[in-house]
Design an enzyme around this catalytic site. Structure first.
Site, mmCIF file in Angstrom:
data_model
loop_
_atom_site.group_PDB
_atom_site.id
_atom_site.type_symbol
_atom_site.label_atom_id
_atom_site.label_comp_id
_atom_site.label_asym_id
_atom_site.label_seq_id
_atom_site.Cartn_x
_atom_site.Cartn_y
_atom_site.Cartn_z
ATOM 1 N N THR A 12 -4.692 3.578 -1.407
ATOM 2 C CA THR A 12 -5.118 2.197 -1.157
ATOM 3 C C THR A 12 -6.110 1.810 -2.256
ATOM 4 O O THR A 12 -6.901 2.639 -2.721
ATOM 5 C CB THR A 12 -5.770 2.041 0.232
ATOM 6 O OG1 THR A 12 -6.969 2.818 0.291
ATOM 7 C CG2 THR A 12 -4.826 2.456 1.346
ATOM 8 N N GLY A 13 -6.041 0.562 -2.690
ATOM 9 C CA GLY A 13 -6.877 0.163 -3.822
ATOM 10 C C GLY A 13 -6.461 0.901 -5.084
ATOM 11 O O GLY A 13 -7.289 1.227 -5.929
ATOM 12 N N GLY A 14 -5.154 1.127 -5.217
ATOM 13 C CA GLY A 14 -4.646 1.867 -6.383
ATOM 14 C C GLY A 14 -4.356 0.970 -7.577
ATOM 15 O O GLY A 14 -3.796 1.430 -8.574
ATOM 16 N N SER A 16 -6.672 -0.608 -9.384
ATOM 17 C CA SER A 16 -7.850 -0.783 -10.246
ATOM 18 C C SER A 16 -8.705 0.485 -10.213
ATOM 19 O O SER A 16 -8.590 1.306 -9.298
ATOM 20 C CB SER A 16 -8.670 -1.975 -9.708
ATOM 21 O OG SER A 16 -9.897 -2.101 -10.381
ATOM 22 N N GLY A 17 -9.540 0.645 -11.230
ATOM 23 C CA GLY A 17 -10.606 1.635 -11.218
ATOM 24 C C GLY A 17 -10.199 3.060 -10.847
ATOM 25 O O GLY A 17 -9.253 3.623 -11.413
ATOM 26 N N ILE A 18 -10.904 3.625 -9.894
ATOM 27 C CA ILE A 18 -10.695 5.022 -9.488
ATOM 28 C C ILE A 18 -9.297 5.227 -8.905
ATOM 29 O O ILE A 18 -8.619 6.210 -9.220
ATOM 30 C CB ILE A 18 -11.784 5.423 -8.458
ATOM 31 C CG1 ILE A 18 -13.149 5.509 -9.150
ATOM 32 C CG2 ILE A 18 -11.431 6.730 -7.766
ATOM 33 C CD1 ILE A 18 -14.348 5.615 -8.195
ATOM 34 N N GLY A 19 -8.848 4.270 -8.091
ATOM 35 C CA GLY A 19 -7.525 4.405 -7.476
ATOM 36 C C GLY A 19 -6.422 4.414 -8.515
ATOM 37 O O GLY A 19 -5.479 5.211 -8.430
ATOM 38 N N TYR A 150 -23.222 -1.049 2.900
ATOM 39 C CA TYR A 150 -22.186 -0.324 2.148
ATOM 40 C C TYR A 150 -22.339 1.188 2.342
ATOM 41 O O TYR A 150 -21.371 1.885 2.676
ATOM 42 C CB TYR A 150 -22.308 -0.694 0.669
ATOM 43 C CG TYR A 150 -21.442 0.105 -0.282
ATOM 44 C CD1 TYR A 150 -20.063 -0.086 -0.331
ATOM 45 C CD2 TYR A 150 -22.014 1.044 -1.144
ATOM 46 C CE1 TYR A 150 -19.271 0.641 -1.217
ATOM 47 C CE2 TYR A 150 -21.225 1.766 -2.033
ATOM 48 C CZ TYR A 150 -19.858 1.569 -2.065
ATOM 49 O OH TYR A 150 -19.082 2.293 -2.934
HETATM 50 N N1 LIG Z 1 -17.260 2.660 -9.237
HETATM 51 C C1 LIG Z 1 -18.285 3.195 -8.630
HETATM 52 O O1 LIG Z 1 -19.401 3.219 -9.162
HETATM 53 C C2 LIG Z 1 -18.118 3.829 -7.285
HETATM 54 C C3 LIG Z 1 -19.110 4.725 -6.848
HETATM 55 C C4 LIG Z 1 -18.989 5.324 -5.604
HETATM 56 C C5 LIG Z 1 -17.905 5.050 -4.821
HETATM 57 N N2 LIG Z 1 -16.945 4.174 -5.254
HETATM 58 C C6 LIG Z 1 -15.826 3.922 -4.365
HETATM 59 O O2 LIG Z 1 -14.628 4.134 -5.069
HETATM 60 C C7 LIG Z 1 -13.582 3.352 -4.481
HETATM 61 C C8 LIG Z 1 -12.834 2.603 -5.564
HETATM 62 O O3 LIG Z 1 -13.729 1.715 -6.202
HETATM 63 P P1 LIG Z 1 -13.590 1.309 -7.730
HETATM 64 O O4 LIG Z 1 -14.873 1.608 -8.350
HETATM 65 O O5 LIG Z 1 -12.346 1.845 -8.311
HETATM 66 O O6 LIG Z 1 -13.525 -0.295 -7.556
HETATM 67 P P2 LIG Z 1 -12.485 -1.400 -8.027
HETATM 68 O O7 LIG Z 1 -12.128 -1.202 -9.446
HETATM 69 O O8 LIG Z 1 -13.124 -2.661 -7.586
HETATM 70 O O9 LIG Z 1 -11.195 -1.121 -7.157
HETATM 71 C C9 LIG Z 1 -11.153 -1.427 -5.793
HETATM 72 C C10 LIG Z 1 -9.700 -1.422 -5.365
HETATM 73 O O10 LIG Z 1 -9.648 -1.655 -3.951
HETATM 74 C C11 LIG Z 1 -8.832 -2.806 -3.709
HETATM 75 N N3 LIG Z 1 -9.331 -3.457 -2.517
HETATM 76 C C12 LIG Z 1 -10.558 -4.007 -2.311
HETATM 77 N N4 LIG Z 1 -10.628 -4.505 -1.084
HETATM 78 C C13 LIG Z 1 -9.427 -4.268 -0.482
HETATM 79 C C14 LIG Z 1 -8.885 -4.546 0.789
HETATM 80 N N5 LIG Z 1 -9.579 -5.202 1.718
HETATM 81 N N6 LIG Z 1 -7.625 -4.135 1.053
HETATM 82 C C15 LIG Z 1 -6.899 -3.486 0.116
HETATM 83 N N7 LIG Z 1 -7.356 -3.205 -1.100
HETATM 84 C C16 LIG Z 1 -8.601 -3.597 -1.394
HETATM 85 C C17 LIG Z 1 -8.916 -3.642 -4.982
HETATM 86 O O11 LIG Z 1 -7.827 -4.512 -5.179
HETATM 87 P P3 LIG Z 1 -7.848 -6.038 -4.621
HETATM 88 O O12 LIG Z 1 -9.229 -6.580 -4.890
HETATM 89 O O13 LIG Z 1 -6.763 -6.719 -5.398
HETATM 90 O O14 LIG Z 1 -7.563 -5.929 -3.168
HETATM 91 C C18 LIG Z 1 -8.894 -2.525 -6.037
HETATM 92 O O15 LIG Z 1 -7.571 -2.071 -6.225
HETATM 93 C C19 LIG Z 1 -14.260 2.468 -3.430
HETATM 94 O O16 LIG Z 1 -14.119 3.079 -2.169
HETATM 95 C C20 LIG Z 1 -15.719 2.492 -3.855
HETATM 96 O O17 LIG Z 1 -16.589 2.259 -2.759
HETATM 97 C C21 LIG Z 1 -17.037 3.559 -6.463
#
Ligand SMILES: NC(=O)c1ccc[n+]([C@@H]2O[C@H](COP(=O)([O-])OP(=O)(O)OC[C@H]3O[C@@H](n4cnc5c(N)ncnc54)[C@H](OP(=O)(O)O)[C@@H]3O)[C@@H](O)[C@H]2O)c1
Length: 249
Positions: A12-14, A16-19, A150
């Site tokens: 899920t959330g694949g 962008s970013g980490i996904g 959060y």
């Molecule tokens: N980057 C960091 O510094 C960091 C640090 C600790 C933990 N994390 C965790 O890592 C995970 C991935 O984050 P990321 O940094 O890769 O952020 P990101 O680049 O913003 O990616 C988030 C992904 O989740 C999707 N998403 C958001 N809300 C959603 C929803 N309601 N339903 C389905 N998809 C949804 C987004 O796509 P859409 O917006 O198109 O839905 C996107 O694909 C998250 O759980 C975040 O809390 C990140």
């Protein structure tokens, strides 16, 4: 032969970013990966970038109907699942004093309820030997102004993972969490109105992280691959920190 040859994964959330970085790793190792997100253009970009063995499925994890549609499609296309990376989440910065019921409900509705039902609804499809990975944050063991809701949602996921790991041993399904520190992904900019504010956060992170830099999405993806594959076949209920030592400070 790849480590995940013949396996089916949902991230899920694949888009962008980490996904997205995790999707690349899993595809490279032979899995077919379903990636989800709300935005169709990002999903199409992700499909294009990955090129093969990937299916983008639009959906909001907060919508039970969307989850049913996504799992219906996976069942129909490939008949089952081996790996679930419950990664989608968002962050809204607000102090306790300035919080509203809408902020609380939205944050818990997406990050906790959405993740809960992502995993709950995956269970009928998950095969023996499966791996569930919840993405939390290393901040769930810290206190950080503005990040209270959060971080509380991520602490809830960490707690769920312990109970689910204990329950699912009977089906030989492993449940683990990964807890990244600050990682350079679009979520950093999404928290702010201006680039200057986001860059201020980056600078503060660089100063605070013992390794002196933010992490890369692929460094988290490597950990997700480890937990998804049989390299971690005896690991369940664990929490893997990937934060350049931030939680040690
Ligand atoms: N980057 C960091 O510094 C960091 C640090 C600790 C933990 N994390 C965790 O890592 C995970 C991935 O984050 P990321 O940094 O890769 O952020 P990101 O680049 O913003 O990616 C988030 C992904 O989740 C999707 N998403 C958001 N809300 C959603 C929803 N309601 N339903 C389905 N998809 C949804 C987004 O796509 P859409 O917006 O198109 O839905 C996107 O694909 C998250 O759980 C975040 O809390 C990140």
């Amino acid at each position: 032969m790849g480590k995940l040859e013949g396996k089916v994964a949902l991230i899920t959330g694949g888009s962008s970013g980490i996904g997205l970085a995790a999707a690349k790793r899993l595809v490279e190792e032979g899995a077919h990966v379903f990636v989800t997100g709300r935005g169709q253009p990002d999903l199409e970009k992700a499909e294009h970038e990955l090129g093969r063995n990937v299916t983008g499925l639009q959906g909001d994890i907060a919508s039970l109907d969307d989850l049913d549609r996504i799992y219906g499609r996976i069942a129909n296309d490939l008949g089952g699942l081996d790996i679930v990376v419950a990664n989608a989440a968002f962050v809204e910065l607000v102090t306790l004093a300035a919080s509203t019921p809408e902020h609380f409900d939205k944050t818990f509705n997406v990050n906790v309820r959405g993740t809960f039902f992502t995993v709950h609804k995956a269970l009928p499809l998950l095969r023996e030997g499966g791996s569930i990975i919840l993405v939390t944050t290393s901040g769930h063991v810290k206190g950080v102004p503005l990040y209270g809701s959060y971080l509380a949602t991520k602490a809830a996921l960490r707690s769920y993972a312990r109970s689910w790991a204990a329950e699912l041993t009977a089906r030989k399904i492993r449940v683990n969490t990964i807890s990244p520190g600050p990682i350079e992904t679009p979520i950093i900019d999404k928290q702010f109105q201006t680039k200057e504010e986001a860059d201020g956060l980056r600078a503060a992170f660089r100063a605070a992280i013992p390794f002196g830099r933010l992490g890369e999405a692929d460094e988290v993806a490597a950990a997700i691959l480890h937990l998804a594959s049989d390299d971690s076949s005896f690991t369940t209920g664990a929490d893997l920190f990937i934060d350049g030592g931030l939680s040690l400070t």
